[in-house]
Enzyme design. Structure first.
Site, PDB file in Angstrom:
ATOM      1  N   GLY A 152      -3.468   3.709  -2.148  1.00 51.69           N
ATOM      2  CA  GLY A 152      -3.473   2.710  -3.204  1.00 51.69           C
ATOM      3  C   GLY A 152      -3.056   1.386  -2.609  1.00 51.69           C
TER       4      GLY A 152
ATOM      5  CB  ALA B 104      -0.924   0.007   1.221  1.00 53.86           C
ATOM      6  CG  ASP B 105       2.624   5.159  -1.434  1.00 50.72           C
ATOM      7  OD1 ASP B 105       3.741   4.952  -0.916  1.00 50.72           O
ATOM      8  OD2 ASP B 105       2.209   6.289  -1.731  1.00 50.72           O
ATOM      9  CB  THR B 106      -1.245   6.528   2.634  1.00 47.81           C
ATOM     10  OG1 THR B 106      -1.782   5.231   2.909  1.00 47.81           O
ATOM     11  CG2 THR B 106      -2.271   7.586   3.015  1.00 47.81           C
TER      12      THR B 106
END
Length: 188
Positions: free
Chosen positions: A108, A71-73
């Protein structure tokens, strides 16, 4: 609970680890050094999915029966992404920019195995009250938010006193839309 192959959480984020644990998942934590760069002309809303896929891709040649969750925020205000602040001064600038305004938090997620890959994102609107310089200083000194996009954690003091409302998932603001992760993993 769900009967799943071994899960690898490709993240050193303590918040993502806690959310996965609290949702009942058993997993190991592994991460790789992946450059978090992206094409300059990429729409900002697409960046988190692009980076999550990039993080998962680092594992693809090594997985057999495992599932990798990456994930990436990002925090977006206006036409800019606020990454993790490098120091106290940058944290101050970011929090002053967020003060009294709405910003977007987009995470994401890429979930991949040797058989399939599913990518998605979640978007939350976060509304900050107008922050005083003293509140910003106190928060930075006490919580050292240098590992958080946008220089704040919704689960910390700033979230409790600075966030007036959110539209969307609170857990997404923490770094992982766990409700969507759960629904996707149910399909495995």
């Amino acid at each position: 609970m769900l009967s799943l192959p071994p899960i690898i959480l490709a993240s050193n984020s303590p918040r993502r680890q806690q959310l996965m644990c609290d949702a009942g998942f058993t997993f190991s934590v592994q991460s790789k050094n992946v450059a978090e760069d992206f094409p300059a002309d990429m729409p900002l809303q697409d960046v988190p999915v692009f980076l999550a896929e990039k993080k998962a891709a680092a594992f693809v040649s090594e997985i057999h029966n495992e599932i990798v969750v990456s994930a990436d925020t990002v925090v977006i205000i206006g036409n800019q992404i606020l990454n993790k602040p490098v120091d106290k001064e940058e944290a101050k600038v970011m929090l002053k920019l967020l003060s009294g305004k709405m910003h977007e938090v987009i995470t994401g997620v890429c979930i991949v195995s040797s058989q399939k890959k599913i990518v998605f994102s979640d978007r939350t609107e976060v509304y900050f009250k107008a922050l005083t310089d003293n509140e910003i200083e106190y928060y930075i000194e006490k919580y050292q938010p240098f590992d958080k996009a946008g220089a704040y954690g919704a689960q910390e003091w700033m979230g409790m006193v600075g966030v007036e409302k959110i539209i969307g998932s609170y857990f997404n603001v923490m770094g992982l839309p766990i409700h969507k992760v759960y629904e996707v993993l149910k399909t495995w």
